[in-house]
Structures are given as structure tokens and as C-alpha cells.
Design a protein around this motif. Structure first.
Motif, PDB file in Angstrom:
ATOM      1  N   LYS A  62       0.863  -1.385   0.085  1.00  0.00           N
ATOM      2  CA  LYS A  62      -0.076  -0.040   0.001  1.00  0.00           C
ATOM      3  C   LYS A  62       0.922   1.239   0.071  1.00  0.00           C
ATOM      4  CE  LYS A  62      -4.385  -1.816   2.254  1.00  0.00           C
ATOM      5  NZ  LYS A  62      -4.891  -1.596   3.587  1.00  0.00           N
ATOM      6  N   GLN A  63       1.779   1.188   0.714  1.00  0.00           N
ATOM      7  CA  GLN A  63       2.627   2.475   0.854  1.00  0.00           C
ATOM      8  C   GLN A  63       3.622   2.678  -0.515  1.00  0.00           C
ATOM      9  OE1 GLN A  63       2.634   4.862   3.177  1.00  0.00           O
ATOM     10  NE2 GLN A  63       1.585   3.648   4.651  1.00  0.00           N
ATOM     11  N   LEU A  64       3.995   1.614  -0.998  1.00  0.00           N
ATOM     12  CA  LEU A  64       4.669   1.590  -2.254  1.00  0.00           C
ATOM     13  C   LEU A  64       3.614   2.314  -3.395  1.00  0.00           C
ATOM     14  CD1 LEU A  64       6.484  -1.542  -2.455  1.00  0.00           C
ATOM     15  CD2 LEU A  64       7.519   0.712  -2.730  1.00  0.00           C
ATOM     16  N   ASN A  65       2.313   1.604  -3.427  1.00  0.00           N
ATOM     17  CA  ASN A  65       1.370   2.241  -4.333  1.00  0.00           C
ATOM     18  C   ASN A  65       1.164   3.697  -4.280  1.00  0.00           C
ATOM     19  OD1 ASN A  65       0.426   0.172  -6.290  1.00  0.00           O
ATOM     20  ND2 ASN A  65      -0.465  -0.995  -4.679  1.00  0.00           N
ATOM     21  N   LYS A  66       1.457   4.381  -3.083  1.00  0.00           N
ATOM     22  CA  LYS A  66       1.175   5.626  -2.931  1.00  0.00           C
ATOM     23  C   LYS A  66       2.100   6.789  -3.358  1.00  0.00           C
ATOM     24  CE  LYS A  66      -0.269   7.572   1.087  1.00  0.00           C
ATOM     25  NZ  LYS A  66      -0.295   7.673   2.576  1.00  0.00           N
ATOM     26  N   LEU A  67       3.506   6.022  -3.828  1.00  0.00           N
ATOM     27  CA  LEU A  67       4.627   6.757  -4.398  1.00  0.00           C
ATOM     28  C   LEU A  67       3.817   7.269  -6.108  1.00  0.00           C
ATOM     29  CD1 LEU A  67       7.631   4.931  -3.155  1.00  0.00           C
ATOM     30  CD2 LEU A  67       6.620   7.185  -2.341  1.00  0.00           C
ATOM     31  N   ILE A  68       4.189   8.196  -6.355  1.00  0.00           N
ATOM     32  CA  ILE A  68       3.545   8.627  -7.834  1.00  0.00           C
ATOM     33  C   ILE A  68       4.283   7.908  -8.959  1.00  0.00           C
ATOM     34  CG2 ILE A  68       3.230  10.470  -9.267  1.00  0.00           C
ATOM     35  CD1 ILE A  68       1.496  10.820  -6.608  1.00  0.00           C
ATOM     36  N   PRO A  69       5.748   7.652  -8.819  1.00  0.00           N
ATOM     37  CA  PRO A  69       5.997   7.037 -10.118  1.00  0.00           C
ATOM     38  C   PRO A  69       5.920   5.502 -10.050  1.00  0.00           C
ATOM     39  CG  PRO A  69       8.056   8.336  -8.772  1.00  0.00           C
ATOM     40  CD  PRO A  69       6.759   8.300  -7.849  1.00  0.00           C
ATOM     41  N   VAL A  70       5.430   4.921  -9.047  1.00  0.00           N
ATOM     42  CA  VAL A  70       5.348   3.613  -8.859  1.00  0.00           C
ATOM     43  C   VAL A  70       3.991   3.167  -9.788  1.00  0.00           C
ATOM     44  CG1 VAL A  70       4.515   1.631  -7.366  1.00  0.00           C
ATOM     45  CG2 VAL A  70       6.222   3.071  -6.915  1.00  0.00           C
ATOM     46  N   LEU A  71       4.203   2.267 -10.736  1.00  0.00           N
ATOM     47  CA  LEU A  71       3.014   1.968 -11.709  1.00  0.00           C
ATOM     48  C   LEU A  71       2.188   0.727 -11.105  1.00  0.00           C
ATOM     49  CD1 LEU A  71       5.061   2.380 -14.860  1.00  0.00           C
ATOM     50  CD2 LEU A  71       3.420   3.990 -13.973  1.00  0.00           C
TER      51      LEU A  71
ATOM     52  N   ALA B 176      -3.733  16.585 -16.190  1.00  0.00           N
ATOM     53  CA  ALA B 176      -2.281  16.052 -15.965  1.00  0.00           C
ATOM     54  C   ALA B 176      -2.555  14.343 -16.213  1.00  0.00           C
ATOM     55  CB  ALA B 176      -2.026  16.039 -14.325  1.00  0.00           C
ATOM     56  N   ASP B 177      -1.625  13.887 -16.843  1.00  0.00           N
ATOM     57  CA  ASP B 177      -1.811  12.491 -17.053  1.00  0.00           C
ATOM     58  C   ASP B 177      -0.774  11.613 -16.307  1.00  0.00           C
ATOM     59  OD1 ASP B 177      -2.449  10.035 -18.084  1.00  0.00           O
ATOM     60  OD2 ASP B 177      -1.500  10.500 -20.053  1.00  0.00           O
ATOM     61  N   ILE B 178      -0.872  11.224 -15.271  1.00  0.00           N
ATOM     62  CA  ILE B 178       0.023  10.541 -14.559  1.00  0.00           C
ATOM     63  C   ILE B 178      -0.056   9.213 -14.462  1.00  0.00           C
ATOM     64  CG2 ILE B 178       1.401  10.866 -12.433  1.00  0.00           C
ATOM     65  CD1 ILE B 178       0.011  13.495 -11.910  1.00  0.00           C
ATOM     66  N   PRO B 179       0.674   8.254 -15.181  1.00  0.00           N
ATOM     67  CA  PRO B 179       0.288   6.816 -15.010  1.00  0.00           C
ATOM     68  C   PRO B 179       0.289   6.094 -13.853  1.00  0.00           C
ATOM     69  CG  PRO B 179       2.019   7.216 -16.219  1.00  0.00           C
ATOM     70  CD  PRO B 179       1.732   8.414 -15.864  1.00  0.00           C
ATOM     71  N   GLY B 180       0.975   6.732 -12.631  1.00  0.00           N
ATOM     72  CA  GLY B 180       1.155   5.844 -11.712  1.00  0.00           C
ATOM     73  C   GLY B 180       0.210   6.491 -10.385  1.00  0.00           C
ATOM     74  N   TYR B 181      -0.671   7.457 -10.969  1.00  0.00           N
ATOM     75  CA  TYR B 181      -1.199   8.145  -9.789  1.00  0.00           C
ATOM     76  C   TYR B 181      -3.111   7.985 -10.346  1.00  0.00           C
ATOM     77  CZ  TYR B 181      -3.144  11.816  -6.685  1.00  0.00           C
ATOM     78  OH  TYR B 181      -3.903  12.567  -5.846  1.00  0.00           O
ATOM     79  N   LYS B 182      -3.633   7.484  -9.932  1.00  0.00           N
ATOM     80  CA  LYS B 182      -5.191   7.239 -10.038  1.00  0.00           C
ATOM     81  C   LYS B 182      -6.010   7.198  -8.879  1.00  0.00           C
ATOM     82  CE  LYS B 182      -4.070   6.772 -14.716  1.00  0.00           C
ATOM     83  NZ  LYS B 182      -3.701   7.932 -15.276  1.00  0.00           N
TER      84      LYS B 182
END
Lengths: 162, 541
Positions: A62-71, B176-182
């Protein structure tokens, strides 16, 4: 309990430090970590082996998922994946025991990648268990140096990362 | 051609930013220069940390992100406490910092600090901008990230050459289109159905409302739900204001410093609805006990909060507003059993007690209760940290206004700068600070900002010449071995300090005096400092 986790991240500078920083500040123990680019040059894949109970594993995810660059984050289920680690091991050796060590290498499916008058260097890419077996077998000869990549893992069958 | 600095200003204009709180320096000078040609107002604070607190007070008062600016090196590092405070309290902040020239980064040049690195644990996200072309995308993303999902601070670090470099034209991205943020905001319908079934089966349900209810703007919806069902409500410190204190369903703040009735209700409940509350240790010391005797529905926008501190029966990830709407729609005519409603109502009455008074002192708890009656309905009360915070949390009777404080980080010195931000956000409302003499001395440099801008901010200092809360800890847990909690007898003279800034002031040594001066203070349309002598032996609760 050990968990093998893969993390797909945007391939930007500084992303790795965000990941490792999160592990340390949330007091999650990393056993090993391996990073490399994927078929998409914009995406890197990090494989982490972490120690902790179910609660810790869930929190890591869950914490990793909060990081923006984590897909994507996935905790791999036991027996659902294949994992390998590569190690280079430099062993003390002389003309007297060189053949013996080469026999061990052959037995363990390791490769001799360098030889000198008083050393022999082996390469093994196998499961962590087999890496440990090999190092145990080599210990009596004297391991001068060892370097390991950390575990990488892939799911069995037709499951694949997005 | 357009410079990076001009682009930064244009981005802020595109985001409808009206005001910045900041402090300039060499590495952010191009931006400040470009800002002169913009209608965006800049407020010069007296220390960078306060620019974040001011932005926080602003953001919380208008439901818009607050923006603060500082230079590289010490300017940037001074922001850290403010940023960490906003992070813990989930406040949307855009922090812009200047950075040394990009080709010098890493060489330890004058006023260089790795601020994105240093802030890593306290930001929702951060950017170190490497190309002037990236600025519009970075700003668009930063505002999107700061204000959506669980809000939080986003840091944008801009090297000085990126500000001065010019590019052909400015195009602001539409989205903003941020693939890792939805962020998921809807709330899973199956989970909502489960929660409704659980509530319908409950005989002693309680709602625990946190800051998320206010952030999501679902306060009225929650009140509607509670009123319809008769479910009593307790709040966390960050959730104070979800309901008027006088509402019979509202039982007060829970936790180690909260109301006994609130704690009693939550510990006797069979179903607890956690709404935008993260069950922090100060609210619930032993969450295991909660989950042992009750079923828990946890609604939060941040999936990582669910299951972090307390075991949950029905997790719902989503925006409170959407979720509570759907629950409202499907709950039918469920009403709390009358036994439970009567019990909590009785407890609420029982636990009203009068506080002991000390000669020559203001009794702060009854004064704060009185103050809330005197203030206009929509007033904003900003409490600092320490005993003053607890006195306010438990005794301020909130109506339609706001209660601003830092519940998560507990940063002393928050109140005065946050009040500055709140006043700029809501000039139409009475903004009142309550702080201690310790916390006031951490933020009093902002009297300069208040005076310079002719702001009408009312400041009440609870003076006991002590760091009251730490002293209380030393009294109760360290065998009355008082150390480092004595602030000096009557020094400095806060009235003289107020006078130095040309701000009116008064000194009260009894509740009667305090009320008299409070009346004067409220009637005045200028700032006012009211110093209340309080006894070091007045307890927090």
C-alpha cells in the motif's frame, strides 16, 4: 516470512531512492533488491525480497502504491513464480585443488569465468538455495570475494506484468 | 520567447492562485521578478516555515491549495517543518523553492541543499525541474496531485538557470496524465452494501469523524446521515467542526486528551464507522481493543490507511462525499435503538463539570467556552500546540466555523502564521488564535506580517510562564522533576511586544476581565493581543 515483490516504476532519476527511502522509514527490512529496465525503456522493474509478516507485506504494497512513480506492485504468491539470483564467487585455489573446485562447479551448474595462479572465479545463476549450497561447498577452500545481484523473479505460466 | 520564471507565474495564474506566502533569496529572484507583472499577491512572511503554515491556514479556510515560496539552501530547509506538518495533516500545499544553477548541483555551492531529497519522507510528491520546457507539465501535475486523492504537499524545486532560460512559447496542459496516480474516489458498491447491512444490524453504532470529512467537503452529508439515523458522532482532533458542538448527537473529541463520553461511546460501540480518520495513537491508544469488541467500517480515500492502525471489518476506499451519499441513499429507515441514543445523551450530560479556579488567574477552559459564545457563528479558531490546544479542542463550542490546528504533527508555532493565511482566505470572518506563551514565542515574528498588512487577527496568549504540557508530563510521570519547562517570570512583556508592532493589547487575571477584554477585542476591527494569566497547575483536561 520472506516476500518476493516486484515493482514497476517510471524510469526516472531518483525513483530508486524514493523506494529504498520508503522501506527504511517504514522499518521494512530489505533482504535483496535488483533493478533493471523492462521491454519499455520508460519503465524499470525492481524486485525486492523483504522480510515481515502479512501485515508488513500489505503495508509495503500500500505504501509503495502511494508513490507517484510506482506503476504496479505485486507480492508474488509462494510457488507461483520462479526466482533466480546471480553470484560471482572468487575462491582461493592452486594447482592441487583446481580440478576439485571445477568438479563442484560442474555439479552445481556454475561456470568458471576466470582463473589465476591462486584463485578461481565462478559464476552461478540459480535459486538462492543453490547459491547457498555452492558457497557452503566452496567455503573450505576459502572464499576471497563474492558478489550477488539480488533475486529477480517472474511469474509462472501465462501471468505477466502489465 | 518566454522565461522559465514567467512560465512559473503563468502556471500559477492558470491554477487560479491569488496569493503566495514566501520569502525571497538569490536563487528564486527570477521568479520574484516575473511575479511583479502578475496580479497574484505576495505576502512576505518573517521566516520560511511560516510561509507553509500560512499557506496551510489559507488552504484549510477556502478549500484551495496554499502556495508558498522560498529560496534555495536555508530558505528551503526552513520549509521542512511546515511541509512535514502539512503532510501529517493532509493539507494541499504547493511549495516552490529556488535551487542553485543546475550545472552546480552536487558541488556544495553557496546556499545549496538537496531539498527534494531532504523532504522525501514528508511530501506527497516532489520535482527537481531539469528543463524549462518541463515547467508547465510539472506545475499541472503538482496541483493535481496536491489537491486530489488524499491531499498533501508537493514540492517543486527550480534551479535558477531553469527560471532564466527562455523557450518559444507557453502552453499549459489541459489535464495531468500521471500513469502511476489514479486515486479511487467512488467507493466499491459491494463494500458500501456490506457497510449498510452492518449498520442496520447494529445496536450501538458510533461514527468517528476525522479530518477527511472536512477535507472532502462531506460535513453536511455526514450530519444528514447522523441526524437521519440517530447515530452518535465522536471526532478526532482534526475532525472537530464536523458538527456543531451543541448538536445532541455530537459527543466530542475522543482520545487520550479527549472527552470521557466520546471514549466511552467508542469503547462500548458494536459497530464503528471510521470516516476519514486514521486512528492515530492520540485518538485511539489501543486500536486492538476496538477491533476486539466491535465491527469496524473504515472509509478513507487513502487505501494505505485502511488496516494500518486498526483491523477492519468493511474497508471502503473512496471519497467520503461519494461514499456517504451512497450510504445515505441505501440506509433506508434505520434508526439507532432508543436505548443507545438515550444512554449517550445521558453520558453527555453527566460529564459536564466545572473546573477549579486559581486566584489571580483566568480559568482557560471556561473562558474558551465563554469565548465561543461571544464570537460570531462562522469564526475561525486557530489553536496552537500544547495545553492550549487541548483546552480549545474540548471547550470551544464550534458552530458553523472552523477549528484549525495541527493534530498530526503537533508543530508549535503553527497558530499565528496559520491565522495569517486564514485571514487572507476569509477576510470576512473573525480569525482568533489561541496559543500558549511557549508556542506564541515560536510564531510571534509573524506579528510583523500582521501589522504590515493591517490584518485583523485576534491573538489570545495563555500565559503560565511555562511549557505547560511538558510540565504536566513531568508532574505526572517524572516525579515533579521540572526541567527546561520554565520560560521566565513575566518576560518578555507581550503587551510591549504588541505595542512595538502597533497592535492593541490587554492583560487579564480573571475570567471576568478576560471576558471584558474579549468583548472589546471582538468589537474592534483591528488586531488585538489578549494575554491571559493562567495557572501552571491548570490541567489539560
Amino acid at each position: 516470512m520472506k516476500h518476493t515483490i516486484y515493482i514497476l516504476v517510471e524510469n526516472h532519476a531518483g525513483v530508486l531512492s524514493k523506494i529504498t527511502g520508503l522501506f527504511s522509514r517504514r522499518a521494512f527490512n530489505i533482504e535483496s533488491l535488483a533493478v533493471g529496465v523492462t521491454t519499455d525503456v520508460n519503465v524499470s522493474r525492481i524486485t525486492v525480497v523483504a522480510d515481515g509478516d502479512e501485515y508488513v507485506a500489505e503495508q509495503i504494497k500500500k505504501q509503495l502504491n502511494k508513490l507517484i512513480p510506482v506503476l504496479e506492485v505485486k507480492i508474488l504468491k509462494e510457488n507461483s513464480y520462479i526466482s533466480r539470483e546471480l553470484a560471482l564467487i572468487k575462491v582461493k585455489s592452486n594447482t592441487g585443488n583446481r580440478i576439485e573446485i571445477m568438479k563442484i562447479a560442474e555439479l552445481m551448474d556454475a561456470k568458471v569465468i576466470d582463473v589465476s595462479v591462486n584463485t578461481i572465479t565462478l559464476q552461478i545463476a540459480d535459486t538462492v538455495d543453490n547459491l547457498e549450497t555452492l558457497t557452503n561447498l566452496l567455503k573450505p577452500y576459502g572464499i576471497k570475494e563474492m558478489v550477488r545481484t539480488g533475486t529477480v523473479a517472474i511469474e509462472k505460466g501465462s501471468n505477466f506484468a502489465k | 520567447m518566454i522565461s522559465g520564471a514567467e512560465i512559473m507565474v503563468k502556471c500559477l495564474e492558470q491554477e487560479n492562485v491569488e496569493i503566495l506566502f514566501g520569502y525571497p533569496g538569490a536563487a528564486i529572484c527570477p521568479f520574484y521578478d516575473a511575479l511583479m507583472d502578475s496580479p497574484i499577491k505576495h505576502i512576505l512572511v518573517r521566516q520560511e516555515q511560516n510561509s507553509v503554515h500560512a499557506a496551510s491556514g489559507y488552504a484549510r479556510s477556502v478549500s484551495k491549495p496554499g502556495v508558498c515560496v522560498a529560496t534555495s539552501g536555508p530558505g528551503a530547509t526552513n520549509l521542512i517543518t511546515g511541509i512535514a506538518t502539512a503532510y501529517m495533516d493532509s493539507i494541499p500545499i504547493i511549495a516552490i523553492t529556488g535551487q542553485v544553477r543546475s550545472d552546480l548541483i552536487g558541488r556544495d555551492v553557496f546556499q545549496e541543499a538537496d531539498i527534494t531529497g531532504a523532504c522525501e519522507p514528508f511530501v506527497k510528491h516532489s520535482y527537481l525541474v531539469k528543463n524549462t520546457e518541463d515547467l508547465p507539465r510539472v506545475f499541472k501535475e503538482a496541483f493535481y496531485i496536491a489537491t486530489t486523492g488524499r491531499p498533501g504537499p508537493v514540492l517543486i524545486d527550480v534551479p535558477v538557470d531553469i527560471q532564466t532560460n527562455k523557450i518559444d512559447k507557453f502552453v499549459y496542459p489541459k489535464k495531468a496524465d500521471i500513469p502511476g496516480y489514479k486515486p479511487s474516489v467512488q467507493g466499491h458498491i459491494k463494500q458500501i452494501e456490506k457497510s449498510v447491512a452492518l449498520i442496520q444490524s447494529a445496536s450501538r453504532p458510533v461514527i468517528c469523524a476525522g479530518g477527511g470529512v472536512l477535507t472532502s467537503g462531506s460535513k453536511l452529508k455526514l450530519v444528514e446521515f447522523a441526524t437521519k439515523t440517530g447515530i452518535p458522532v465522536v471526532s478526532t482532533m482534526m475532525g472537530i467542526g464536523v458538527m456543531p458542538t451543541e448538536n445532541p448527537l455530537y459527543l466530542g473529541m475522543l482520545g487520550s486528551h479527549g472527552k470521557g463520553v466520546a471514549n466511552r461511546a467508542i469503547h462500548e460501540a458494536d459497530v464503528i464507522m471510521l470516516c476519514g480518520a486514521r486512528v492515530g495513537d492520540r485518538a485511539v491508544a489501543s486500536p486492538d481493543q476496538l477491533s476486539a469488541h466491535s465491527k469496524i467500517i473504515h472509509i478513507d480515500i487513502d487505501p494505505a490507511e485502511i488496516g494500518k492502525n486498526v483491523e477492519v471489518t468493511v474497508p471502503i476506499v473512496g471519497d467520503m462525499k461519494n461514499v456517504i451519499n451512497k450510504i445515505n441513499d441505501t440506509i433506508g429507515d434505520y434508526h439507532v435503538p432508543h436505548m443507545w441514543a438515550d444512554t449517550t445523551e445521558r453520558w453527555k450530560k453527566e460529564l459536564f463539570r466545572t473546573a477549579p479556579r486559581f486566584e489571580g488567574c483566568v480559568e482557560p477552559r471556561s473562558f474558551i467556552a465563554k469565548l465561543s459564545e461571544m464570537l460570531p457563528n462562522k469564526s475561525i479558531l486557530v489553536a496552537d500546540v500544547g495545553q492550549n490546544q487541548i483546552w480549545c479542542a474540548n471547550n470551544f463550542r464550534i458552530k458553523e466555523g472552523r477549528f484549525l490546528t495541527t493534530g498530526g504533527m503537533g508543530t508549535m508555532g503553527y497558530s499565528v502564521p496559520a491565522a495569517v493565511g486564514a485571514k487572507f482566505a476569509r477576510p470576512d470572518r473573525e480569525v482568533v488564535v489561541v496559543c500558549g506563551d511557549g508556542s506564541f514565542q515560536m510564531g510571534m515574528n509573524e506579528l510583523g506580517t500582521i501589522a504590515q498588512n493591517h490584518l485583523n487577527v485576534k491573538i489570545i496568549i495563555m500565559r503560565n510562564d511555562r511549557l505547560g504540557m511538558v510540565r504536566e508530563l513531568q508532574k505526572n510521570l517524572y516525579h515533579q522533576r521540572y526541567t527546561a519547562t520554565f520560560l521566565d517570570e513575566e518576560a518578555p512583556d507581550f503587551m510591549k511586544i504588541a505595542e512595538a508592532y502597533n497592535i492593541d493589547s490587554a492583560y487579564a487575571t480573571s475570567n471576568e476581565e478576560a471576558e471584558k477584554y474579549a468583548k472589546q477585542m471582538i468589537e474592534s476591527d483591528k488586531s488585538f493581543v489578549l494575554v491571559c494569566r493562567v495557572s501552571p497547575d491548570t490541567p489539560s483536561i
